[in-house]
Motif scaffolding. Sequence first.
Motif, PDB file in Angstrom:
ATOM      1  N   ASP A  82      90.327  39.481   1.363  1.00 49.30           N
ATOM      2  CA  ASP A  82      90.029  39.619   2.791  1.00 49.30           C
ATOM      3  C   ASP A  82      90.638  38.469   3.592  1.00 49.30           C
ATOM      4  OD1 ASP A  82      88.694  41.989   2.600  1.00 49.30           O
ATOM      5  OD2 ASP A  82      86.698  41.110   2.514  1.00 49.30           O
ATOM      6  N   THR A  86      93.548  39.225   6.322  1.00 54.24           N
ATOM      7  CA  THR A  86      93.105  38.932   7.685  1.00 54.24           C
ATOM      8  C   THR A  86      93.888  37.774   8.284  1.00 54.24           C
ATOM      9  OG1 THR A  86      90.875  39.699   7.088  1.00 54.24           O
ATOM     10  CG2 THR A  86      91.096  38.443   9.128  1.00 54.24           C
ATOM     11  N   CYS A  90      96.007  37.983  11.675  1.00 52.27           N
ATOM     12  CA  CYS A  90      95.685  37.115  12.817  1.00 52.27           C
ATOM     13  C   CYS A  90      96.909  36.341  13.297  1.00 52.27           C
ATOM     14  CB  CYS A  90      94.563  36.146  12.442  1.00 52.27           C
ATOM     15  SG  CYS A  90      92.932  36.907  12.292  1.00 52.27           S
ATOM     16  N   LYS A 146      83.292  41.366   6.648  1.00 56.35           N
ATOM     17  CA  LYS A 146      84.725  41.354   6.876  1.00 56.35           C
ATOM     18  C   LYS A 146      85.064  40.729   8.220  1.00 56.35           C
ATOM     19  CE  LYS A 146      85.603  45.422   3.972  1.00 56.35           C
ATOM     20  NZ  LYS A 146      86.446  44.741   2.971  1.00 56.35           N
ATOM     21  N   TYR A 150      87.694  37.163  10.104  1.00 54.90           N
ATOM     22  CA  TYR A 150      88.502  37.187  11.339  1.00 54.90           C
ATOM     23  C   TYR A 150      88.002  36.143  12.320  1.00 54.90           C
ATOM     24  CZ  TYR A 150      90.383  38.945  15.777  1.00 54.90           C
ATOM     25  OH  TYR A 150      90.998  39.054  16.996  1.00 54.90           O
ATOM     26  N   VAL A 270      95.422  47.433   4.159  1.00 57.55           N
ATOM     27  CA  VAL A 270      94.009  47.235   4.478  1.00 57.55           C
ATOM     28  C   VAL A 270      93.227  48.512   4.202  1.00 57.55           C
ATOM     29  CG1 VAL A 270      94.428  45.460   6.213  1.00 57.55           C
ATOM     30  CG2 VAL A 270      94.405  47.838   6.896  1.00 57.55           C
ATOM     31  N   LEU A 274      88.094  47.600   6.794  1.00 62.48           N
ATOM     32  CA  LEU A 274      88.746  46.413   7.339  1.00 62.48           C
ATOM     33  C   LEU A 274      89.672  46.787   8.495  1.00 62.48           C
ATOM     34  CD1 LEU A 274      89.148  43.387   7.139  1.00 62.48           C
ATOM     35  CD2 LEU A 274      90.971  43.779   5.461  1.00 62.48           C
ATOM     36  N   LEU A 278      89.023  45.085  12.149  1.00 67.23           N
ATOM     37  CA  LEU A 278      90.061  44.258  12.769  1.00 67.23           C
ATOM     38  C   LEU A 278      90.565  44.877  14.070  1.00 67.23           C
ATOM     39  CD1 LEU A 278      92.153  43.068   9.677  1.00 67.23           C
ATOM     40  CD2 LEU A 278      90.398  41.817  10.954  1.00 67.23           C
TER      41      LEU A 278
END
Length: 327
Positions: A82, A86, A90, A146, A150, A270, A274, A278
């Motif tokens: 994860d 992530t 990001c 999850k 983030y 993903v 997730l 996100l």
Amino acid sequence: MAEAREQERINEFEELYCSMLTSFLTTLYHVFLPISLPVVAGALLRYYKGLATKPLSAVSLYIMSPALIFDTLLHAEITTSDVAVTAVFCVANVVVLWLLCSLLGKLLKLSQPEQAGLALTTLFTNSVNYGLPLVLLAFGQLGLDKASVYVIIQIIIVNTFGVFVAARSHFSAAKAFQSVFTLPSIYAAVCAVLLRMSGTVLPEALDTGVSMLSAAYAPLALVILGAQMMGVKEGKETALVTPAGFWSGMAMRMIIGPLTAWGLLVLLPVDRTLFAVLLILSSMPAAVNAVILAEQYDAAPKLVSRCILWTTLSSFILLPVLIGVMG
């Protein structure tokens, strides 16, 4: 046979409509109502008592935010997979949106402070005090776990790259980069990671104190937001917000932001949960701490606060629809 199929399609549409309406009303009651209380309190304090937000912004930036980063990194349950996916998302999302903001700011010939305000509005979403409860409501504990990854990464990016973006509106690139290391947030993150890797456990009393400061971040940030929203209506200060700056901020955060996130997520490996988490977090309205940075470094705070107000109002429609589609 044709009539039966048509009736079946009508029934499916009615079920989808009822489901989305229920999700919309539930979200309003369980998420927006609690969040609105400190915002309203801040607005009332600004209106009746002339609340000055800059000292509060300093408290949030130099005390509450580092405590939140330290506490979250120290205790969050996260997996390597994860974190990796992530983190890639990001960083890629921030880079793409920053490039788009830079291009748009130059095309519209925005002032340097407005370009910084546009970037702050676009790059950072209200994922902590708005996103986490919304994700918990929509996707349960699995989604919340999850989402925490983030949020941790975005907090770090906001307090490093976000400060760089805000400070560049008035300082050289070198000084803006140096300003990142004047904040305790980066050192709080490093300390938390080192403690976690070494398996060190904080004394209970110290851990409780840090948790108290961490818990105070969200309500304080929302009070600042409410006060800033009230300040948007003041005549001379409002004149500093140009239509080009405002509408570009709205379009970037509520249209280009979600589309960019969707495009990047399609390219990444993903899972469904997730992906949904996100996408929802990336489609949130402009972050409350964006106005804190804008206030602290004079990066068009009125532009940022106005965009926060209207992206938040717009999210009342956009986010329930997205949740219904992703659900």
